[in-house]
Design a protein around this motif. Sequence first.
Motif, PDB file in Angstrom:
ATOM      1  N   ARG A  52       0.776  -0.813   0.013  1.00  0.00           N
ATOM      2  CA  ARG A  52      -0.615  -0.559   0.013  1.00  0.00           C
ATOM      3  C   ARG A  52       1.018   1.053   0.161  1.00  0.00           C
ATOM      4  NH1 ARG A  52       0.202  -1.995   5.595  1.00  0.00           N
ATOM      5  NH2 ARG A  52       0.224  -0.309   6.908  1.00  0.00           N
ATOM      6  N   GLY A  53       0.330   2.158  -0.352  1.00  0.00           N
ATOM      7  CA  GLY A  53       1.171   3.603  -0.381  1.00  0.00           C
ATOM      8  C   GLY A  53       1.321   3.924  -2.121  1.00  0.00           C
ATOM      9  N   GLU A  54       1.987   4.556  -2.196  1.00  0.00           N
ATOM     10  CA  GLU A  54       2.852   5.212  -3.437  1.00  0.00           C
ATOM     11  C   GLU A  54       4.082   5.225  -3.581  1.00  0.00           C
ATOM     12  OE1 GLU A  54       1.255   9.130  -5.537  1.00  0.00           O
ATOM     13  OE2 GLU A  54      -0.251   8.731  -3.472  1.00  0.00           O
ATOM     14  N   ILE A  55       5.346   4.908  -4.462  1.00  0.00           N
ATOM     15  CA  ILE A  55       6.026   4.989  -5.100  1.00  0.00           C
ATOM     16  C   ILE A  55       6.318   5.545  -6.615  1.00  0.00           C
ATOM     17  CG2 ILE A  55       5.951   2.895  -5.902  1.00  0.00           C
ATOM     18  CD1 ILE A  55       8.748   2.118  -5.189  1.00  0.00           C
ATOM     19  N   SER A  56       7.219   6.268  -7.030  1.00  0.00           N
ATOM     20  CA  SER A  56       7.993   6.941  -8.146  1.00  0.00           C
ATOM     21  C   SER A  56       8.849   5.896  -8.078  1.00  0.00           C
ATOM     22  CB  SER A  56       8.104   8.430  -8.015  1.00  0.00           C
ATOM     23  OG  SER A  56       6.783   8.681  -7.393  1.00  0.00           O
ATOM     24  N   PHE A  57       9.276   5.552  -9.439  1.00  0.00           N
ATOM     25  CA  PHE A  57      10.180   4.252  -9.061  1.00  0.00           C
ATOM     26  C   PHE A  57      10.850   5.150 -11.051  1.00  0.00           C
ATOM     27  CE2 PHE A  57      13.466   0.725  -9.416  1.00  0.00           C
ATOM     28  CZ  PHE A  57      13.062   0.251  -7.812  1.00  0.00           C
ATOM     29  N   HIS A  58      11.994   5.130 -11.169  1.00  0.00           N
ATOM     30  CA  HIS A  58      13.245   5.641 -11.766  1.00  0.00           C
ATOM     31  C   HIS A  58      14.063   4.647 -12.670  1.00  0.00           C
ATOM     32  CE1 HIS A  58      17.022   8.001 -13.574  1.00  0.00           C
ATOM     33  NE2 HIS A  58      16.108   6.895 -14.420  1.00  0.00           N
ATOM     34  N   ILE A  59      13.556   3.477 -13.895  1.00  0.00           N
ATOM     35  CA  ILE A  59      14.770   2.388 -13.971  1.00  0.00           C
ATOM     36  C   ILE A  59      14.699   3.152 -15.513  1.00  0.00           C
ATOM     37  CG2 ILE A  59      14.522  -0.243 -14.892  1.00  0.00           C
ATOM     38  CD1 ILE A  59      12.617  -0.638 -12.761  1.00  0.00           C
ATOM     39  N   ASP A  60      16.271   2.882 -15.134  1.00  0.00           N
ATOM     40  CA  ASP A  60      17.014   3.079 -16.138  1.00  0.00           C
ATOM     41  C   ASP A  60      16.135   5.078 -17.183  1.00  0.00           C
ATOM     42  OD1 ASP A  60      18.920   3.303 -18.013  1.00  0.00           O
ATOM     43  OD2 ASP A  60      18.886   1.402 -19.395  1.00  0.00           O
ATOM     44  N   ASP A  61      15.977   4.965 -18.623  1.00  0.00           N
ATOM     45  CA  ASP A  61      15.130   6.107 -18.817  1.00  0.00           C
ATOM     46  C   ASP A  61      13.484   6.146 -18.753  1.00  0.00           C
ATOM     47  OD1 ASP A  61      14.086   4.073 -20.536  1.00  0.00           O
ATOM     48  OD2 ASP A  61      15.402   5.155 -22.952  1.00  0.00           O
ATOM     49  N   LYS A  62      12.957   5.689 -17.763  1.00  0.00           N
ATOM     50  CA  LYS A  62      11.306   4.814 -17.552  1.00  0.00           C
ATOM     51  C   LYS A  62      11.577   5.393 -16.559  1.00  0.00           C
ATOM     52  CE  LYS A  62      10.039   3.281 -21.889  1.00  0.00           C
ATOM     53  NZ  LYS A  62      11.340   2.992 -22.265  1.00  0.00           N
ATOM     54  N   ILE A  63      10.010   6.232 -16.300  1.00  0.00           N
ATOM     55  CA  ILE A  63       9.974   6.492 -14.515  1.00  0.00           C
ATOM     56  C   ILE A  63       8.255   5.975 -14.690  1.00  0.00           C
ATOM     57  CG2 ILE A  63       8.858   8.562 -12.749  1.00  0.00           C
ATOM     58  CD1 ILE A  63      11.067  10.273 -14.423  1.00  0.00           C
ATOM     59  N   TYR A  64       7.889   5.301 -13.548  1.00  0.00           N
ATOM     60  CA  TYR A  64       6.784   4.647 -13.458  1.00  0.00           C
ATOM     61  C   TYR A  64       6.320   5.640 -11.814  1.00  0.00           C
ATOM     62  CZ  TYR A  64       8.477   1.158 -16.269  1.00  0.00           C
ATOM     63  OH  TYR A  64       8.892   0.009 -16.812  1.00  0.00           O
ATOM     64  N   HIS A  65       4.720   6.228 -11.946  1.00  0.00           N
ATOM     65  CA  HIS A  65       4.232   6.637 -10.836  1.00  0.00           C
ATOM     66  C   HIS A  65       3.190   5.497 -11.003  1.00  0.00           C
ATOM     67  CE1 HIS A  65       6.344   9.744 -10.619  1.00  0.00           C
ATOM     68  NE2 HIS A  65       6.129  10.388 -11.560  1.00  0.00           N
ATOM     69  N   VAL A  66       3.283   4.904  -9.446  1.00  0.00           N
ATOM     70  CA  VAL A  66       2.104   3.504  -9.351  1.00  0.00           C
ATOM     71  C   VAL A  66       1.823   3.992  -7.367  1.00  0.00           C
ATOM     72  CG1 VAL A  66       2.795   2.252 -10.891  1.00  0.00           C
ATOM     73  CG2 VAL A  66       3.455   1.957  -8.716  1.00  0.00           C
ATOM     74  N   ARG A  67       0.257   2.797  -7.209  1.00  0.00           N
ATOM     75  CA  ARG A  67       0.047   3.147  -5.674  1.00  0.00           C
ATOM     76  C   ARG A  67       0.016   1.438  -5.976  1.00  0.00           C
ATOM     77  NH1 ARG A  67      -2.058   6.989  -2.530  1.00  0.00           N
ATOM     78  NH2 ARG A  67      -3.019   5.220  -2.149  1.00  0.00           N
ATOM     79  N   GLY A  68       0.267   0.995  -4.905  1.00  0.00           N
ATOM     80  CA  GLY A  68      -0.169  -0.211  -4.200  1.00  0.00           C
ATOM     81  C   GLY A  68      -1.452  -0.409  -4.365  1.00  0.00           C
ATOM     82  N   PRO A  69      -1.530  -2.423  -4.344  1.00  0.00           N
ATOM     83  CA  PRO A  69      -0.772  -2.789  -4.568  1.00  0.00           C
ATOM     84  C   PRO A  69      -0.324  -3.106  -6.069  1.00  0.00           C
ATOM     85  CG  PRO A  69      -2.736  -4.172  -4.108  1.00  0.00           C
ATOM     86  CD  PRO A  69      -3.339  -2.360  -4.397  1.00  0.00           C
ATOM     87  N   SER A  70       1.170  -2.975  -5.878  1.00  0.00           N
ATOM     88  CA  SER A  70       1.527  -2.864  -7.239  1.00  0.00           C
ATOM     89  C   SER A  70       3.724  -3.600  -7.169  1.00  0.00           C
ATOM     90  CB  SER A  70       2.233  -1.372  -7.617  1.00  0.00           C
ATOM     91  OG  SER A  70       3.131  -0.834  -6.558  1.00  0.00           O
ATOM     92  N   LEU A  71       4.016  -3.795  -7.861  1.00  0.00           N
ATOM     93  CA  LEU A  71       5.602  -4.936  -8.360  1.00  0.00           C
ATOM     94  C   LEU A  71       6.655  -4.193  -9.150  1.00  0.00           C
ATOM     95  CD1 LEU A  71       6.087  -8.689  -7.882  1.00  0.00           C
ATOM     96  CD2 LEU A  71       6.970  -7.146  -9.762  1.00  0.00           C
TER      97      LEU A  71
END
Length: 312
Positions: free
Chosen positions: A71-90
């Motif tokens: 649960r909660g939010e995460i902004s994740f930057h992998i190489d040249d991509k940025i993801y903004h997701v809320r849980g449940p996520s992986l």
Amino acid sequence: MAVRLFCYGRVMNDSNHSEWIPNIILGQDYDRRYIDAPIHYDILENLAFFFGRDMPVHRHAQYLQIHYIDRGEISFHIDDKIYHVRGPSLILTPPSVPHSFLTKPDARGHVLTIHQSIVWQLLKDGLQQEMDTELNHGICIARVDLEPEQRSQWTLITQTFRNLKIEWFREHPATRLALHSLVSFLLIQISRLSAKEAESTAVNNDDLQIFRRFSDLIEEHFREHWHLPEYTGRLGISESRLHQICQRVSNRSPKKLTHDRIMQETKRLLIFSNLSSSDICYQLGFSDPAYFSRFFKHHTNSTAQCYRRQQQ
């Protein structure tokens, strides 16, 4: 980006420029009880407390890493991509791929770090042929994006992480074998759902190159406490453009990134050395121990001595 000093490795980008990106070895830099362990598990909150929720660009050479956000939010930057997701996520990060992330204070979940030899063995045993998957690129899956019939598989992923937690924190016979079996099962489950990746935002390659050059300069000069004009002068860009790039890539200002790097090294020295606060102060380029103490407390809401005791 920065929050802690670890073993560094040189990596090459597509433009043949090289940058120093921290290589974090959890068994060496975080939990030395597992220095040679091929699998490392911990809850997200523990790692967030140790490294900070603003985790700067880093990599894990030879280790694949999976973040499960319950649960909660995460902004994740992998190489040249940025993801903004809320849980449940992986989020799955392949070995050696640069990444960074920002988790919100209410985020809860699990972090699993796996040596690439386990992944290679799984692929060798037929995963790649059976499922046409390689697990060699970043994957982000949000439960909300799955089809109804796929959500039953998500339940299996959730239960697998719970079982991993139980095996990790309790002593059972054949724990190592159980962990390997659970990890293999988890990777198969992720492969089955990887076609339903969350949408990402691409980062302009020129901006990414500038950001990484800025990160290199921080690493070289954070002890000298460079001001922003010294960085932008070396980069040949305006302060406003650097600010825009840093916000776009890391969701942080240039000043925050330089302060993060100083705090990273301060925490490392407090945990892994016997240096006094005054010695650390001077080693990191501060001239006034009182100002250094205020700086540390402003960023942690704790004194250096209290932080050291908590970590010990």
